[in-house]
Write an enzyme that holds these catalytic residues in place. Structure first.
Site, short mmCIF file in Angstrom:
data_model
loop_
_atom_site.label_atom_id
_atom_site.label_comp_id
_atom_site.label_asym_id
_atom_site.label_seq_id
_atom_site.Cartn_x
_atom_site.Cartn_y
_atom_site.Cartn_z
N SER A 13 24.31 59.01 34.44
CA SER A 13 23.60 60.30 34.40
C SER A 13 22.10 60.06 34.31
CB SER A 13 24.05 61.15 33.20
OG SER A 13 23.70 60.51 31.99
N ASP A 61 30.78 50.52 26.81
CA ASP A 61 29.98 50.96 25.67
C ASP A 61 29.09 49.78 25.28
OD1 ASP A 61 28.89 51.72 23.25
OD2 ASP A 61 30.75 52.54 22.44
N TYR A 153 12.58 55.56 16.85
CA TYR A 153 12.55 55.51 18.32
C TYR A 153 11.24 54.87 18.81
CZ TYR A 153 12.50 57.24 23.15
OH TYR A 153 12.44 57.34 24.52
#
Length: 247
Positions: A13, A61, A153
């Protein structure tokens, strides 16, 4: 790019899918990977429409080391080599430092944005060295500008940028180039309408180019860095942010 073998993580995606479609359209043999089998197959089919080359879908994963090894093993079994690695998968979490869940968020982000890249890249490097290939890490504008609401992040992406530079020095004598791309806000399918609208308004009123980024803005840069046209570029972190870093 014809017949080059490219692994693109997070390619089921968003930005990763756009990169897979772009490289496939240029003749590369593409490995599409993610955690959702349905989304993987949808991207595989789209790649098949734009290229006659083989496309491989692998559910993995990246937080599970055995899945990462299986991704590499399946790629070699199908194609025999690896020329390009694009580390595009990642996660973004909001958690201020004084939040009670911050340390949990920190561990999650460091695993999803940093450790899994170390594991995969470490496994792939011997194959990349053999083909004198290319590694491209998708970082973020957030790695260059402090974000107090997303400290973990920002830290992870900043560390990824340093990893890119260090690896470029280490692998350069072996004929391997390593670069990073730091996108600003990019429109992706997972963004809901309200988020898109707010982001578009912000970009139009703030950024020099006055628009939100599109996935093809990133995939075009990946295609350039993966090609011989950029043979004199390594260790670079290239902003694809519409000038956001300037304001």
């Amino acid at each position: 790019m014809y017949n080059k073998v490219a692994i693109i993580t997070g390619s089921s995606s968003g930005i990763g899918a756009g990169i897979a479609l772009k490289l496939s359209s240029m003749g590369a043999r593409v490995v599409v990977t993610g955690r959702d089998e349905r989304r993987i197959q949808a991207v595989v089919e789209k790649c098949g429409f734009v290229s006659s080359g083989k496309v491989l879908g692998v559910r993995a994963d990246l937080l599970v080391d055995t899945d990462v090894r299986d991704l590499v093993d399946q790629t070699i079994a199908a194609f025999g080599c690896i020329d390009i690695l694009v580390n595009s998968a990642g996660i973004m979490r909001i958690s201020p430092f004084d939040d009670r869940s911050y340390l949990d968020t920190f561990d999650e982000v460091m695993s999803g944005d940093l450790r899994c890249i170390q594991v995969l890249t470490h496994l792939v490097v011997p194959y990349i060295e053999a083909t004198k290939g290319v590694i491209i890490n998708i970082s973020s504008l957030g790695g260059q500008r402090p974000a107090v609401e997303a400290i973990a992040y920002s830290m992870a992406k900043n560390a990824l940028d340093m990893f890119t530079r260090c690896l470029a020095i280490d692998l350069g004598p072996k004929g391997v180039r390593v670069n990073g791309i730091a996108p600003g806000p990019i429109r992706t399918p997972i963004m809901d309408d309200n988020v898109v609208a707010m982001t578009e308004n912000y970009c139009q009123s703030t950024f020099p180019v006055a628009r939100i980024g599109e996935t093809n803005d990133v995939s075009e840069m990946v295609a350039y860095l993966a090609s011989d046209k950029s043979s004199f570029i390594t260790g670079a972190i290239i902003l694809v942010d519409g000038g956001a870093a300037l304001v």
